[in-house]
Design an enzyme around this catalytic site. Structure first.
Site, PDB file in Angstrom:
ATOM      1  N   CYS A  75      24.961 -38.526  70.614  1.00  0.00           N
ATOM      2  CA  CYS A  75      23.678 -39.015  70.118  1.00  0.00           C
ATOM      3  C   CYS A  75      23.451 -40.372  70.751  1.00  0.00           C
ATOM      4  O   CYS A  75      24.240 -41.303  70.512  1.00  0.00           O
ATOM      5  CB  CYS A  75      23.721 -39.128  68.590  1.00  0.00           C
ATOM      6  SG  CYS A  75      22.242 -39.894  67.866  1.00  0.00           S
ATOM      7  N   CYS A 185      17.893 -38.591  74.743  1.00  0.00           N
ATOM      8  CA  CYS A 185      18.209 -38.059  73.411  1.00  0.00           C
ATOM      9  C   CYS A 185      18.800 -36.679  73.636  1.00  0.00           C
ATOM     10  O   CYS A 185      18.245 -35.883  74.412  1.00  0.00           O
ATOM     11  CB  CYS A 185      16.959 -37.980  72.535  1.00  0.00           C
ATOM     12  SG  CYS A 185      17.217 -37.092  70.965  1.00  0.00           S
TER      13      CYS A 185
END
Length: 260
Positions: A75, A185
């Site tokens: 992440c 992302c």
């Protein structure tokens, strides 16, 4: 189970990190993995840094309960906001994080690089410092994408909503001479084809996954934790939204991606 045979933990705010997991499992087929998706608290990219640090620490507790030998923060937001805190709290655990692959695009000679990421990732000093390293020698376009990770959490059922939001978010940069897109992302690689198709000229997509996998292998080898034999790789899925449907979604995305 010996420490050598212990699994590697991988976590994300939701399903996005499964895109990272797929590369890690392919590059390191002799390793077992446990993926933890904090889908009950997704997305991280629209929370504060303090909130992300608390959530990441809670996930670490869950992964350590499964005796993982290393952890990959799949992440970008959690890497930027919480990686150093997690390393400080777990000095004996190899902890790696995914970061926007801006350097990879720059090293490839790209001159107009679009970085798509969550609002928090783009706002943090870590990202701004990375951009500052290259902006005198290349053009970097930073595009915050609020809501996109959240819609990707819907999987295949959300394809129409995802396309609608991609069209809206990318409208301001479609006339720019983009030659590379950095997906900042881990949710976004699931729709890389959709993003790439917005341009009518060749655009290279960068995720940074291969470099992360190679770095993980190097750190495990250095610590004597790299497995060389494993006839039956195991991938286990855990979720803070611990429902059969959520876990089935994780498995489906790992096997097929978002378009099937």
């Amino acid at each position: 189970m010996s420490k050598l045979q212990a699994p590697i933990g991988v976590f994300d705010s939701g399903v996005g990190g499964i895109s990272t997991l797929r590369t890690l499992a392919r590059v390191l087929p002799q390793e077992d993995f446990i993926f933890y998706g904090d889908s009950a608290n997704a997305p991280y990219g629209e929370k504060s840094s303090a909130e992300v640090c608390v959530l990441a620490s809670q996930v670490m507790v869950q992964l350590k309960a499964h005796t993982v030998k290393a952890v990959v923060i799949a992440c970008n937001t959690a890497t930027s906001a919480a990686k150093q805190q997690l390393i400080a709290a777990n000095p004996d655990m190899p902890i790696l994080g995914i970061e926007p692959a801006l350097k990879q695009a720059f090293d490839a000679g790209k001159q107009h690089i679009l970085v798509m990421a969550t609002p928090l990732t783009i706002s943090l000093p870590k990202y701004k410092a990375q951009v500052a390293r290259f902006e005198e020698r290349t053009h970097v376009y930073s595009l915050p994408c609020p809501g996109l990770a959240d819609r990707i959490e819907l999987g295949h059922d959300g394809i129409e909503q995802i396309q609608e939001l991609v069209d809206q978010l990318m409208a301001p940069v479609l006339n720019d001479p983009i030659d590379a897109i950095v997906l900042g992302c881990t949710h976004y690689p699931f729709i890389a084809d959709m993003i790439q198709a917005k341009y009518d000229h060749p655009v290279t997509i960068y995720t940074g996954y291969e470099g992360l996998a190679n770095n993980l292998a190097a750190q495990l080898k250095q610590r004597g934790l790299l497995r060389t034999e494993n006839a039956d790789q195991h991938i286990d899925f855990l979720s803070s939204r611990n429902t059969p449907d959520e876990l089935a979604l994780y498995q489906h995305l790992y096997d097929y991606g978002i378009t099937q």
